[in-house]
Design a protein around this motif. Structure first.
Motif, mmCIF file in Angstrom:
data_model
loop_
_atom_site.group_PDB
_atom_site.id
_atom_site.type_symbol
_atom_site.label_atom_id
_atom_site.label_comp_id
_atom_site.label_asym_id
_atom_site.label_seq_id
_atom_site.Cartn_x
_atom_site.Cartn_y
_atom_site.Cartn_z
ATOM 1 N N GLU A 1 49.865 33.035 48.024
ATOM 2 C CA GLU A 1 51.262 32.140 47.889
ATOM 3 C C GLU A 1 52.552 32.934 48.487
ATOM 4 O O GLU A 1 52.489 34.311 47.211
ATOM 5 C CB GLU A 1 50.947 31.108 47.009
ATOM 6 N N LYS A 2 53.598 32.551 48.666
ATOM 7 C CA LYS A 2 54.126 33.327 48.679
ATOM 8 C C LYS A 2 55.353 32.972 48.001
ATOM 9 O O LYS A 2 55.515 31.132 47.946
ATOM 10 C CB LYS A 2 54.985 33.682 50.460
ATOM 11 N N ASN B 1 45.547 28.110 58.779
ATOM 12 C CA ASN B 1 47.098 26.736 59.415
ATOM 13 C C ASN B 1 47.470 26.833 58.711
ATOM 14 O O ASN B 1 48.298 28.097 58.400
ATOM 15 C CB ASN B 1 45.698 25.381 58.647
ATOM 16 N N LYS B 2 48.244 25.673 57.477
ATOM 17 C CA LYS B 2 49.049 25.729 56.660
ATOM 18 C C LYS B 2 49.152 26.898 55.712
ATOM 19 O O LYS B 2 48.177 26.026 55.136
ATOM 20 C CB LYS B 2 49.230 23.898 56.551
ATOM 21 N N PRO B 3 50.820 26.303 55.093
ATOM 22 C CA PRO B 3 50.516 27.238 53.865
ATOM 23 C C PRO B 3 50.228 26.579 52.379
ATOM 24 O O PRO B 3 50.486 26.858 51.680
ATOM 25 C CB PRO B 3 52.313 27.532 53.909
ATOM 26 N N TYR B 4 49.852 24.809 52.857
ATOM 27 C CA TYR B 4 49.854 24.689 52.039
ATOM 28 C C TYR B 4 47.768 23.556 52.215
ATOM 29 O O TYR B 4 47.797 23.351 52.826
ATOM 30 C CB TYR B 4 50.135 23.236 51.220
ATOM 31 N N ARG B 5 46.815 24.058 51.327
ATOM 32 C CA ARG B 5 45.763 24.255 51.231
ATOM 33 C C ARG B 5 45.093 23.822 49.638
ATOM 34 O O ARG B 5 46.015 24.255 49.287
ATOM 35 C CB ARG B 5 44.780 25.190 52.156
ATOM 36 N N MET C 1 40.887 23.496 43.466
ATOM 37 C CA MET C 1 42.321 23.954 43.522
ATOM 38 C C MET C 1 42.987 24.250 44.565
ATOM 39 O O MET C 1 42.826 23.794 46.188
ATOM 40 C CB MET C 1 42.230 25.725 43.119
ATOM 41 N N TRP C 2 44.115 23.542 44.218
ATOM 42 C CA TRP C 2 45.760 23.445 45.339
ATOM 43 C C TRP C 2 46.834 24.613 45.623
ATOM 44 O O TRP C 2 47.283 24.438 44.348
ATOM 45 C CB TRP C 2 46.459 22.117 45.076
ATOM 46 N N LEU C 3 47.257 24.749 46.182
ATOM 47 C CA LEU C 3 48.473 25.751 46.662
ATOM 48 C C LEU C 3 49.408 26.318 47.473
ATOM 49 O O LEU C 3 48.637 25.228 48.824
ATOM 50 C CB LEU C 3 47.621 27.419 48.135
ATOM 51 N N VAL C 4 49.952 25.357 47.645
ATOM 52 C CA VAL C 4 51.362 24.941 47.772
ATOM 53 C C VAL C 4 52.666 25.731 48.685
ATOM 54 O O VAL C 4 52.270 26.932 47.352
ATOM 55 C CB VAL C 4 52.013 23.396 46.697
ATOM 56 N N GLU D 1 52.913 14.141 50.809
ATOM 57 C CA GLU D 1 51.831 13.160 51.328
ATOM 58 C C GLU D 1 50.415 13.803 51.007
ATOM 59 O O GLU D 1 49.784 12.864 50.905
ATOM 60 C CB GLU D 1 51.857 12.397 52.038
ATOM 61 N N TRP D 2 50.594 14.618 51.676
ATOM 62 C CA TRP D 2 49.365 15.409 51.743
ATOM 63 C C TRP D 2 48.685 15.828 50.126
ATOM 64 O O TRP D 2 46.996 15.141 50.620
ATOM 65 C CB TRP D 2 49.367 17.058 52.585
ATOM 66 N N PHE D 3 49.719 16.359 49.580
ATOM 67 C CA PHE D 3 48.739 16.394 48.314
ATOM 68 C C PHE D 3 48.510 15.434 47.403
ATOM 69 O O PHE D 3 47.737 15.303 46.842
ATOM 70 C CB PHE D 3 50.143 17.136 47.144
ATOM 71 N N GLN D 4 48.625 14.357 47.631
ATOM 72 C CA GLN D 4 48.679 12.889 47.019
ATOM 73 C C GLN D 4 47.427 12.053 47.452
ATOM 74 O O GLN D 4 46.749 11.818 47.161
ATOM 75 C CB GLN D 4 49.149 11.987 47.167
ATOM 76 N N GLU D 5 47.220 13.064 48.981
ATOM 77 C CA GLU D 5 45.489 12.474 49.265
ATOM 78 C C GLU D 5 44.862 12.891 49.003
ATOM 79 O O GLU D 5 44.030 12.949 48.725
ATOM 80 C CB GLU D 5 46.151 12.114 51.009
#
Length: 489
Positions: free
Chosen positions: A264-265, A302-306, A316-319, A345-349
């Motif tokens: 993560e940055k 892909n996206k920096p949140y995953r 685990m979630w990296l945001v 929205e992605w995080f909650q889903e």
């Protein structure tokens, strides 16, 4: 225990192989003219800044490396101040980058990776290492097997050359969502090149983490510091140098040979302190420059949140906390954000969809704190209280969910007084980087406070059929200094 023993044997017997150069076995090219014989020896290529295996899932991995023209980084010639951060003394910020301590020149060429398992191999194509990308290469692998050990063979060569330089590594894919395999991971944050412990190996924490033989490593941001001297990274060349110098430390190179990483940055490895998208440039270095250099050096798909699943009992979630945020000094409101609406929205889903026993949010910045009153750039600060209150309420409503954060230069465990949400700060990677909080300032939120460096280990396993998670803070030498243990609620 048997699984760990087999893995340790695999490493010792198969992986700890010295890198070697096939070109040293080849005859030189002979040219003649005017009664003279001239031997033309083609230059070598090296993996001086190491390699990383990243974004490992149960069926995929992303491999990263950079090829170099010198076998070792430039030696350290500057002495350091004997105070926090250990800034270099009389460092000439205007010297050529290639002459700086820790500098490693890159070189154009081709890179290939092969994965070996049970006598079968998966070989990539040759990938170009281009100057426009600072000679870095990312190689994706898909359709891998879950919970499987792979040996990596890296090969590099100059374009139009048959002389190949080789090195090797190892990783294991994640278990699938039905597996009850025990998991051990480690995590750390905040590492400044000049805050090293050892002028040969670099940071003791990395050698200590290696001895734990973890399944993977999460770095929660501030992998380097653009806005600290030696040099101040106010140009693209100096910013890239910071990555070269850090990645060429022996302790990091050895650790990443066998340990997958998720990155993560935060602000310092993107541009400067407390940065947001509309921040002014840092010297000549812009926010977009910082993003490009980050993407050159941090292997992320892909996206920096995953989110990643490791067996039945851990997800685990990296945001992402910098690319989507509002300006820090804006008046707080329900619209002011660090994460942005799409990420929220992605995080909650994805949290709703998860059936993992334990859930961990890895956040580059604090969610609970406590933090210093003057700070204004994270969810524990009043400047983002609206979103912070929402996030703490949401996380505390989830069963067996915890926060692990970076950014703070001290180790702690805290509990939010309103929601009961627990947060674990790993602390900085070295003692020389620890500062910013008074050891005697123990707040009601604190269950543990230690203003020093080290890292944190997290173990997920089963006692009988009961899932358990343990969070352990370690000092830089790998000694346990605090432990929190929780069965499934």
């Amino acid at each position: 225990m048997k699984q760990k023993s087999r893995r340790s044997f695999f490493k010792k017997a198969s992986i700890s192989l010295a890198s070697f150069s096939l070109s040293s076995l080849l005859p030189p090219v002979l040219a003649t003219g005017l009664n003279q014989r001239v031997f033309k020896i083609e230059p070598e290529v090296y993996f001086t800044t190491g390699f990383k295996t990243a974004e490992v899932s149960s069926n995929s991995a992303l491999l990263w490396t950079r090829i170099c023209s010198q076998p070792k980084p430039n030696p350290i010639i500057h002495k350091r101040e004997e105070k926090v951060f250990r800034h270099p003394i009389e460092f000439d910020e205007n010297m050529p980058v290639e002459q700086m301590d820790g500098a490693v020149k890159g070189i154009g060429g081709l890179v290939r990776a092969t994965l070996l398992n049970a006598g079968k191999n998966i070989k990539s194509e040759w990938y170009p290492a281009l100057e426009e990308n600072d000679f870095t290469v990312e190689i994706p692998f898909d359709e891998l097997k879950p919970e499987t050990a792979y040996q990596i063979i890296w090969e590099a060569k100059l374009i139009n050359s048959e002389n190949i330089f080789e090195t090797r590594g190892f990783f294991q894919t994640a278990p699938d969502s039905n597996s009850r395999k025990p998991i051990q991971l480690v995590t750390s944050t905040c590492q400044y090149f000049w805050s090293y412990d050892n002028d040969t190996r670099g940071f003791d924490s990395y050698d200590s983490m290696s001895r734990l033989n973890p399944d993977f490593f999460v770095h929660t941001g501030d992998y380097i510091y653009y806005d600290k001297p030696g040099p101040l990274a106010k140009t693209i060349a100096k910013a890239r140098h910071k990555w070269h110098a850090m990645d060429s430390w022996s302790s990091l190179k050895d650790f990443f040979k066998n340990t997958p990483i998720y990155m993560e940055k935060d602000d310092h490895d993107l541009l400067k302190d407390d940065v947001y998208p509309t921040s002014d440039a840092y010297g000549e270095l812009t926010f977009n420059d910082g993003l490009k250099i980050w993407n050159e050096n941090a292997p992320i798909r892909n996206k920096p949140y995953r989110t990643f699943r490791w067996g039945k009992d851990l997800q685990m979630w990296l945001v992402e906390g910098r690319e989507y945020r509002s300006a820090n000094k804006l008046e707080d409101s329900p619209q002011k954000t660090i994460w942005g609406s799409a990420q929220k929205e992605w995080f909650q889903e994805t949290v709703k969809a998860s059936d993992a026993t334990f859930k961990i949010l890895f956040s580059p910045t604090p969610v609970v704190g406590p933090d210093r009153d003057a700070k204004i750039d994270n969810h524990a600060n009043k400047s983002f209280q609206n979103e912070g209150d929402w996030l703490r309420d949401y996380l505390s409503a989830q069963k067996d969910m915890y926060v692990v954060n970076g950014d703070r230069h001290w180790q702690y465990v805290s509990v939010d007084g309103k929601t009961g949400l627990m947060e674990f700060g790993s602390g900085p990677v070295s003692d020389a980087h620890a500062q910013g909080w008074d050891q005697e300032d123990l707040r009601t939120e604190h269950r543990f406070l230690r203003v020093n460096g080290g890292f944190m280990g997290i173990n997920v396993f089963r006692e009988g059929d009961k899932p358990v998670i343990i969070f352990t803070h370690y000092d830089t030498n790998g000694n346990s200094v605090h432990e929190e243990r929780f069965p499934e609620s």
